[in-house]
Design an enzyme around this catalytic site. Structure first.
Site, mmCIF file in Angstrom:
data_model
loop_
_atom_site.group_PDB
_atom_site.id
_atom_site.type_symbol
_atom_site.label_atom_id
_atom_site.label_comp_id
_atom_site.label_asym_id
_atom_site.label_seq_id
_atom_site.Cartn_x
_atom_site.Cartn_y
_atom_site.Cartn_z
ATOM 1 N N PHE A 37 10.718 0.974 -2.942
ATOM 2 C CA PHE A 37 10.365 1.717 -3.144
ATOM 3 C C PHE A 37 8.474 1.582 -2.213
ATOM 4 O O PHE A 37 8.374 0.255 -2.837
ATOM 5 C CB PHE A 37 9.381 1.703 -4.726
ATOM 6 N N ASP A 94 10.543 -4.365 -11.150
ATOM 7 C CA ASP A 94 9.879 -3.130 -11.330
ATOM 8 C C ASP A 94 10.958 -2.216 -11.885
ATOM 9 O O ASP A 94 12.225 -1.922 -11.251
ATOM 10 C CB ASP A 94 9.675 -2.493 -9.454
ATOM 11 N N TYR A 122 4.812 7.560 -16.231
ATOM 12 C CA TYR A 122 5.309 9.332 -16.177
ATOM 13 C C TYR A 122 6.705 9.591 -15.951
ATOM 14 O O TYR A 122 6.695 11.172 -15.571
ATOM 15 C CB TYR A 122 4.424 9.455 -14.876
ATOM 16 N N LYS A 123 7.671 8.555 -15.940
ATOM 17 C CA LYS A 123 9.105 9.117 -15.445
ATOM 18 C C LYS A 123 10.064 9.362 -16.591
ATOM 19 O O LYS A 123 9.739 10.490 -17.146
ATOM 20 C CB LYS A 123 10.014 7.860 -13.994
ATOM 21 N N ARG A 170 18.278 14.326 -5.161
ATOM 22 C CA ARG A 170 18.583 13.360 -6.099
ATOM 23 C C ARG A 170 19.186 13.574 -7.717
ATOM 24 O O ARG A 170 18.283 14.943 -7.975
ATOM 25 C CB ARG A 170 17.478 11.880 -6.088
HETATM 26 C C1 LIG Z 1 7.876 6.158 -8.905
HETATM 27 C C2 LIG Z 1 7.943 4.736 -8.231
HETATM 28 C C3 LIG Z 1 6.426 3.226 -7.951
HETATM 29 C C4 LIG Z 1 5.068 4.453 -8.317
HETATM 30 O O1 LIG Z 1 4.475 3.568 -8.028
HETATM 31 P P1 LIG Z 1 2.918 4.007 -8.573
HETATM 32 O O2 LIG Z 1 1.345 3.057 -7.982
HETATM 33 O O3 LIG Z 1 2.797 3.831 -10.233
HETATM 34 O O4 LIG Z 1 2.700 5.624 -8.124
HETATM 35 C C5 LIG Z 1 6.808 2.072 -7.877
HETATM 36 N N1 LIG Z 1 7.924 1.428 -7.413
HETATM 37 C C6 LIG Z 1 8.769 2.223 -8.093
HETATM 38 C C7 LIG Z 1 10.403 1.251 -7.769
HETATM 39 C C8 LIG Z 1 8.796 3.934 -8.094
HETATM 40 O O5 LIG Z 1 9.765 4.398 -8.067
#
Ligand SMILES: *Cc1c(COP(=O)(O)O)cnc(C)c1O
Length: 411
Positions: A124, A196, A221-222, A370
């Site tokens: 990500f 992560d 939030y996921k 997705r």
């Molecule tokens: C959604 C997501 C994030 C989000 O990071 P924020 O800093 O909380 O916005 C980070 N890493 C991954 C792999 C994600 O899917």
């Protein structure tokens, strides 16, 4: 597979009743809980109470009387069993990005003879961006980002690597990395690992302690349904908590924040990972949302997640007109998280057309659709209806209408 068989799967589903604990919009099939989780019903009254009573009426007293001050720890302890962590190792605070900064600095300091942060090219982006920013700040003598393909991680573990930064479930493809194996291999080379868990926490059974993980971050939030902008969490293995020092040394990470000393003295426990004042309203929402998990067995979550995806895949593959949708996720269920990704030349337009027809999936550049499966509230009937809608859209060419090709700011 026919409709009766689908209904039988819902009847036999031990998690079926959980759906009743969520407020889902009518005429919508929501397959995007991996981006923003649905609203647990209990959250509405909780927010009203926090705002009207705790804030409106009790004002400043609430820090003690409603124990706002311990919210980050309390919420962290509710997340801990979902990710296989014993007490005292998880705290809720900030965003993943900010928490990664804290962990990257901490881990680089613990392993200060080395400079490389190893990650994957298709991690990500924020994970990679945070390393790049830190590298700019510290200089290449202290921090360098090295990116490899997912399949090359193992062979890239060597004595120059200080930190291995991995997302357990790839956000595009859903590819699931072997946490136990990679953590062990990394440790054998003296490498610290940051996991992560954005697409793992609440989606599959994570075993941080059992894998002897060093550090982890994850999302509120996921799959944890904490609402838009919900705070994230950090996990720091107990064995590292005494030696460690994170650089965002805000007052809430002080051992005695209300002593107001001019010198910073880090808390000797997980509290050190807080920085400033917690976002009480948002964190209270996550706190209430987490109650949904109290009687949930993560193995049941995983079993249902796998079944939902397998049924979806079977329905897609049994359908001649969907053959242009190419699976980008691993074929084997045990190598996937809780989502399926397909590439298609017109992925964006198909996704927009699906949303108009009440099936919410999402698009990821350059050409991926997705579909996320959230075992707490996705039913097998949802899966059936989603594939039926998709089939109609593709067969009729409906998605080719001009309005489905207008790019939006958030996809
Ligand atoms: C959604 C997501 C994030 C989000 O990071 P924020 O800093 O909380 O916005 C980070 N890493 C991954 C792999 C994600 O899917």
């Amino acid at each position: 597979m026919n409709f009766d068989e689908i209904i039988a799967l819902d009847k036999a589903d031990p998690l079926a009743q959980k759906r009743l604990e969520f407020d889902l919009p009518v005429n919508t099939i929501y397959l995007d809980g991996n981006s923003l989780g649905a609203l647990p019903k209990s959250v509405k009254s909780k927010v009203a109470e926090v705002v009207s009573q705790q804030w409106g009426n009790d004002l400043i007293k609430s820090w003690n009387s409603h124990n706002w001050i311990d919210l980050p720890i309390r919420v962290g302890e509710k997340i801990a069993p979902i990710i296989g962590a014993a007490k005292g190792q998880v705290i809720c605070c900030d965003s993943i990005s900010v928490n990664l900064f804290k962990l990257l600095c901490s881990a680089l300091t613990l392993n200060s003879e080395r400079t490389v942060v190893l990650s994957t090219k298709d991690n990500f982006p924020t994970d990679l961006y945070m390393v790049q920013g830190l590298s700019d700040l510290l200089g290449p003598d202290l921090c360098q980002l090295q990116m490899v393909e997912e399949q090359d991680i193992e062979q890239s573990l060597n004595e120059s690597v200080a930190v291995l930064l991995l997302t357990q479930v790839n956000f595009r493809t859903g590819n699931l990395l072997d946490m136990a194996k990679l953590t062990k291999l990394a440790h054998e080379k003296g490498i610290l690992v940051i996991w992560d868990l954005a697409h793992s926490a609440g989606a599959l059974s994570v075993e941080l302690d059992k894998c002897e993980a060093d550090f982890a971050v994850g999302c509120g939030y996921k799959y944890l349904n904490g609402g838009p902008g919900s705070p994230a969490f950090v996990y720091v293995a107990k064995r590292h908590q005494y030696a460690i020092k994170q650089p965002l040394s805000g007052w809430m990470g002080h051992s005695k924040p209300f002593a107001f000393n001019p010198e910073y003295q880090a808390a000797s426990n997980i509290n050190q990972f807080q920085c400033g004042t917690p976002s009480v309203i948002s964190m209270s929402v996550l706190d209430a949302a987490l109650d949904v998990w109290q009687d949930v067995d993560m193995l049941q979550i995983r079993t249902k997640s796998v079944e939902l995806a397998e049924v979806f895949l079977q329905l897609i593959q049994g359908n001649e007109c969907l053959h242009d949708l190419l699976l980008c996720s691993p074929k084997l269920a045990e190598q996937r998280g809780s989502q399926l990704a397909f590439s298609h030349h017109d992925a964006f337009a198909i996704c927009q057309a699906l949303i108009e027809k009440g099936v919410v999936a999402d698009f990821r550049a350059p050409n991926i659709i997705r579909f996320g499966f959230t075992p707490l509230y996705t039913s097998f009937e949802d899966v059936w209806r989603a594939v039926t809608t998709l089939t109609n859209i593709v067969e009729s060419g409906f998605y080719k209408e001009q309005r489905f090709n207008i790019t939006l700011k958030v996809t």
